[in-house]
Design an enzyme around this catalytic site. Structure first.
Site, PDB file in Angstrom:
ATOM      1  N   ASP A  74      43.399  62.692  28.065  1.00 39.51           N
ATOM      2  CA  ASP A  74      42.693  63.037  29.114  1.00 39.51           C
ATOM      3  C   ASP A  74      43.247  63.382  30.203  1.00 39.51           C
ATOM      4  OD1 ASP A  74      40.534  62.240  27.676  1.00 39.51           O
ATOM      5  OD2 ASP A  74      40.485  59.954  28.809  1.00 39.51           O
TER       6      ASP A  74
HETATM    7  P1  NAP Z   1      44.035  58.752  26.293  1.00 42.62           P
HETATM    8  O1  NAP Z   1      43.121  59.956  26.884  1.00 42.62           O
HETATM    9  O2  NAP Z   1      43.261  57.446  26.239  1.00 42.62           O
HETATM   10  O3  NAP Z   1      44.340  59.745  24.986  1.00 42.62           O
HETATM   11  C1  NAP Z   1      45.563  58.804  24.217  1.00 42.62           C
HETATM   12  C2  NAP Z   1      45.571  59.744  22.888  1.00 42.62           C
HETATM   13  O4  NAP Z   1      46.574  59.119  22.053  1.00 42.62           O
HETATM   14  C3  NAP Z   1      44.508  59.844  21.936  1.00 42.62           C
HETATM   15  O5  NAP Z   1      43.716  60.739  22.098  1.00 42.62           O
HETATM   16  C4  NAP Z   1      45.074  59.419  20.643  1.00 42.62           C
HETATM   17  O6  NAP Z   1      44.799  60.377  19.702  1.00 42.62           O
HETATM   18  C5  NAP Z   1      46.380  59.345  20.823  1.00 42.62           C
HETATM   19  N1  NAP Z   1      47.091  58.441  20.111  1.00 42.62           N
HETATM   20  C6  NAP Z   1      46.748  57.046  19.712  1.00 42.62           C
HETATM   21  N2  NAP Z   1      47.618  56.521  19.071  1.00 42.62           N
HETATM   22  C7  NAP Z   1      48.603  57.144  18.679  1.00 42.62           C
HETATM   23  C8  NAP Z   1      49.912  57.115  17.876  1.00 42.62           C
HETATM   24  N3  NAP Z   1      50.060  56.040  17.083  1.00 42.62           N
HETATM   25  N4  NAP Z   1      50.425  58.243  17.758  1.00 42.62           N
HETATM   26  C9  NAP Z   1      50.293  59.367  18.253  1.00 42.62           C
HETATM   27  N5  NAP Z   1      49.021  59.575  19.217  1.00 42.62           N
HETATM   28  C10 NAP Z   1      48.218  58.318  19.377  1.00 42.62           C
HETATM   29  O7  NAP Z   1      45.371  58.729  27.083  1.00 42.62           O
HETATM   30  P2  NAP Z   1      45.808  59.143  28.369  1.00 42.62           P
HETATM   31  O8  NAP Z   1      45.925  60.752  28.476  1.00 42.62           O
HETATM   32  O9  NAP Z   1      47.118  58.420  28.774  1.00 42.62           O
HETATM   33  O10 NAP Z   1      44.894  58.972  29.621  1.00 42.62           O
HETATM   34  C11 NAP Z   1      44.366  57.565  30.092  1.00 42.62           C
HETATM   35  C12 NAP Z   1      42.988  57.425  29.887  1.00 42.62           C
HETATM   36  O11 NAP Z   1      42.731  56.056  30.486  1.00 42.62           O
HETATM   37  C13 NAP Z   1      42.416  58.032  31.007  1.00 42.62           C
HETATM   38  O12 NAP Z   1      41.103  58.504  30.775  1.00 42.62           O
HETATM   39  C14 NAP Z   1      42.215  57.285  32.333  1.00 42.62           C
HETATM   40  O13 NAP Z   1      41.549  57.674  33.247  1.00 42.62           O
HETATM   41  C15 NAP Z   1      42.138  55.996  31.368  1.00 42.62           C
HETATM   42  N6  NAP Z   1      42.212  54.794  32.538  1.00 42.62           N
HETATM   43  C16 NAP Z   1      43.670  54.408  32.778  1.00 42.62           C
HETATM   44  C17 NAP Z   1      44.122  53.556  33.497  1.00 42.62           C
HETATM   45  C18 NAP Z   1      45.356  53.259  33.917  1.00 42.62           C
HETATM   46  O14 NAP Z   1      45.729  52.503  34.759  1.00 42.62           O
HETATM   47  N7  NAP Z   1      46.425  53.937  33.314  1.00 42.62           N
HETATM   48  C19 NAP Z   1      43.033  52.858  34.197  1.00 42.62           C
HETATM   49  C20 NAP Z   1      41.852  53.162  33.859  1.00 42.62           C
HETATM   50  C21 NAP Z   1      41.658  54.096  33.148  1.00 42.62           C
HETATM   51  P3  NAP Z   1      44.532  60.284  18.030  1.00 42.62           P
HETATM   52  O15 NAP Z   1      43.511  59.023  17.957  1.00 42.62           O
HETATM   53  O16 NAP Z   1      43.895  61.451  17.523  1.00 42.62           O
HETATM   54  O17 NAP Z   1      46.134  59.802  17.724  1.00 42.62           O
END
Ligand code: NAP
Length: 477
Positions: free
Chosen positions: A402
């Site tokens: 994301d």
């Molecule tokens: P993300 O959008 O959740 O994407 C994580 C990606 O990691 C997934 O597409 C997944 O694809 C891949 N993945 C999972 N396990 C894996 C593995 N073992 N090896 C390789 N890839 C793997 O993560 P992000 O880009 O870090 O974004 C964070 C999200 O969380 C945002 O939408 C944000 O708004 C939300 N959020 C974060 C917080 C915070 O405080 N950090 C708070 C609220 C909301 P596959 O399944 O295809 O592997």
């Protein structure tokens, strides 16, 4: 409460009271310093230690403040708390920290609600009812404590996927929820005016715990970390109210610090996701997007193997690594470090771009990269590094989705529209590591993966990074 007796006025009492005041001042100062130091990776460890010493001073002061008749129950509580807390701290994986935090808030808030309830029932309501102002604080303590207890349990359940992570919505839910909150507030007002109306107290309790459940179930799992920061704030406020009821200045200060920091954190998180509080609390974000899945089927992706990735990286002059939640899931931070070492040996400039909401909690990526001892000066915040992407040879996306989705910039129908992202798509070449084409937390497809200059490196991040690092080291490239 019946374990505690106030000390009689003696010189001994005077000395104890000076000592107690001194421990509380020390604890309050340490809490403030802890928050300050926790705000930067370099000083975070010191911040943790300051918080721990502050809490120890607060506990010692609180035990000395009263003449404790029997320590038995205190020891029992200490042992039970230790038996529950220590395994959670030692064995719970980093990816489960948000739900662990939610559990801590649930216990803290339950304690505040129980202390408030015990205090109410200990008043001699007939002959010496509590002053109205104390009653107001007590009602707020119980209301906030009750709703935070059940709300935090719901948040924990959603994050642990014991409960459905999708928003559970029903018609006019916000109206019903606000009506329940309104009734609880009315009960509190009535009890403040007439503390003797003890029949209202259980109703206040039931309404507050019910509101906690109903407030959280319509919120999607994706928003739970933000909600937890908000619940942290409520738990802190509840403790602060408890401080007013018990006449504990330290509790007022500590609760206010907790309340304010939790609130500020949730504001920062909302800003980083370009969402408003109302949208997080009432927006039912995270419902499956029907259209996006269909759209992705038509597009093709180009995938490469670890040895090809190694060749591309070897030829680069500068690389920006973008870690995301997948790096945390795979526990790939040490492999990232191995790759960093290999690239640094070749004189390649490697930086790490940190998005404020990458992963599942604020500072998630910083903690993992610090664990792998990546030098702090290699880490760059989003605003600092976004301008560097057009000159960057390779953007290496490690399990981020994301936070690098260009739809956030232009697709008004996207749930992440307006969220500031890392400009990975502007790099000359993008290598994206993930296991499949599945979406990330927001549940939407990512057009970055289908761009002409994007190469997918499919597999578990730890495994593929190990492959790339091995390839580089073996071939001495
Ligand atoms: P993300 O959008 O959740 O994407 C994580 C990606 O990691 C997934 O597409 C997944 O694809 C891949 N993945 C999972 N396990 C894996 C593995 N073992 N090896 C390789 N890839 C793997 O993560 P992000 O880009 O870090 O974004 C964070 C999200 O969380 C945002 O939408 C944000 O708004 C939300 N959020 C974060 C917080 C915070 O405080 N950090 C708070 C609220 C909301 P596959 O399944 O295809 O592997």
């Amino acid at each position: 409460m019946n374990l505690l007796l106030a000390l009689h006025s003696t010189p001994e009492r005077e000395t104890t009271s000076v000592f107690v005041t001194a421990t509380f001042v020390v604890a309050a100062v340490l809490f403030v310093l802890a928050l300050k130091w926790l705000s930067a990776p370099k000083t975070a460890r010191r911040g943790n230690i300051a918080g721990e010493i502050g809490m120890a001073a607060a506990i010692i002061g609180a035990l000395l403040q009263y003449h404790v008749v029997s320590y038995e129950w205190i020891v029992v509580g200490f042992v039970i708390g230790g038996l529950l807390g220590a395994p959670m701290a030692i064995w719970m994986p980093m990816t489960a920290v948000p739900q662990r935090t939610a559990l801590s808030h649930a216990f803290g808030a339950l304690a505040a609600a129980l202390v408030g309830s015990a205090h109410y029932y200990l008043f001699d309501l007939k002959h010496a009812p509590p002053p109205h102002i104390i009653m107001a604080f007590l009602c707020l303590e119980v209301l906030l404590g009750g709703l935070t207890f059940t709300g935090s349990l719901m948040a924990c359940g959603k994050l642990q996927e014991i409960l459905p992570t999708r928003p559970i919505v029903w018609k006019n839910q916000n109206v019903y929820n606000l009506a329940i909150l309104g009734l609880a507030v009315l009960c509190g007002i009535a009890l403040t005016a007439h503390p003797q109306a003890s029949w209202l107290f259980p109703i206040l309790l039931v309404l507050s715990v019910t509101f906690g459940v109903l407030l959280i179930v319509p919120i999607g799992g994706a928003d739970m970390p933000t909600v937890i920061a908000l619940l942290n704030s409520y738990a802190g406020l509840s403790a602060s109210m408890m401080g007013f009821v018990l006449g504990s200045k330290l509790l007022i200060i500590a609760g206010a610090l907790d309340g304010a920091s939790g609130f500020i954190l949730s504001v920062i998180m909302c800003r980083a996701m370009n969402r408003s509080f109302t949208n997080v609390l009432f927006g039912a974000f995270g419902q499956p997007q029907a259209s996006s899945a269909a759209a992705s089927e038509k597009k093709t992706v180009r995938s490469i193997a670890p040895d090809e990735a190694a060749q591309i990286l070897d030829a680069a002059r500068n690389v920006i690594v973008i870690p995301g939640y997948g790096m945390a899931v795979a526990q790939a931070q040490h492999k990232v470090r191995e790759l960093y070492d290999q690239l640094a040996l070749r004189g390649i400039d490697v930086k790490f771009a940190i998005h404020p909401v990458a992963g599942r909690m604020p500072g998630h990526m910083n903690v993992l990269l610090a664990e792998a001892e990546i030098p702090y000066d290699r880490l760059a915040e989003m605003d600092e590094i976004n301008g560097d992407f057009p000159q960057c040879d390779v953007a290496l996306v490690v399990g981020a989705n994301d936070v690098v989705n260009p739809a956030a910039r232009h697709d008004k129908s996207s749930p992440i529209y307006g969220m500031p992202i890392l400009n990975a798509d502007k790099a000359k070449t993008v290598i994206a590591i993930k296991r499949s084409m599945k979406p990330g937390f927001a549940g939407i497809d990512n057009e970055l993966y289908t761009l002409d200059h994007t190469l997918m490196l499919f597999g578990d991040a730890k495994v593929v990074l190990a492959g790339v690092a091995k390839e580089l080291s073996e071939n001495g490239r």
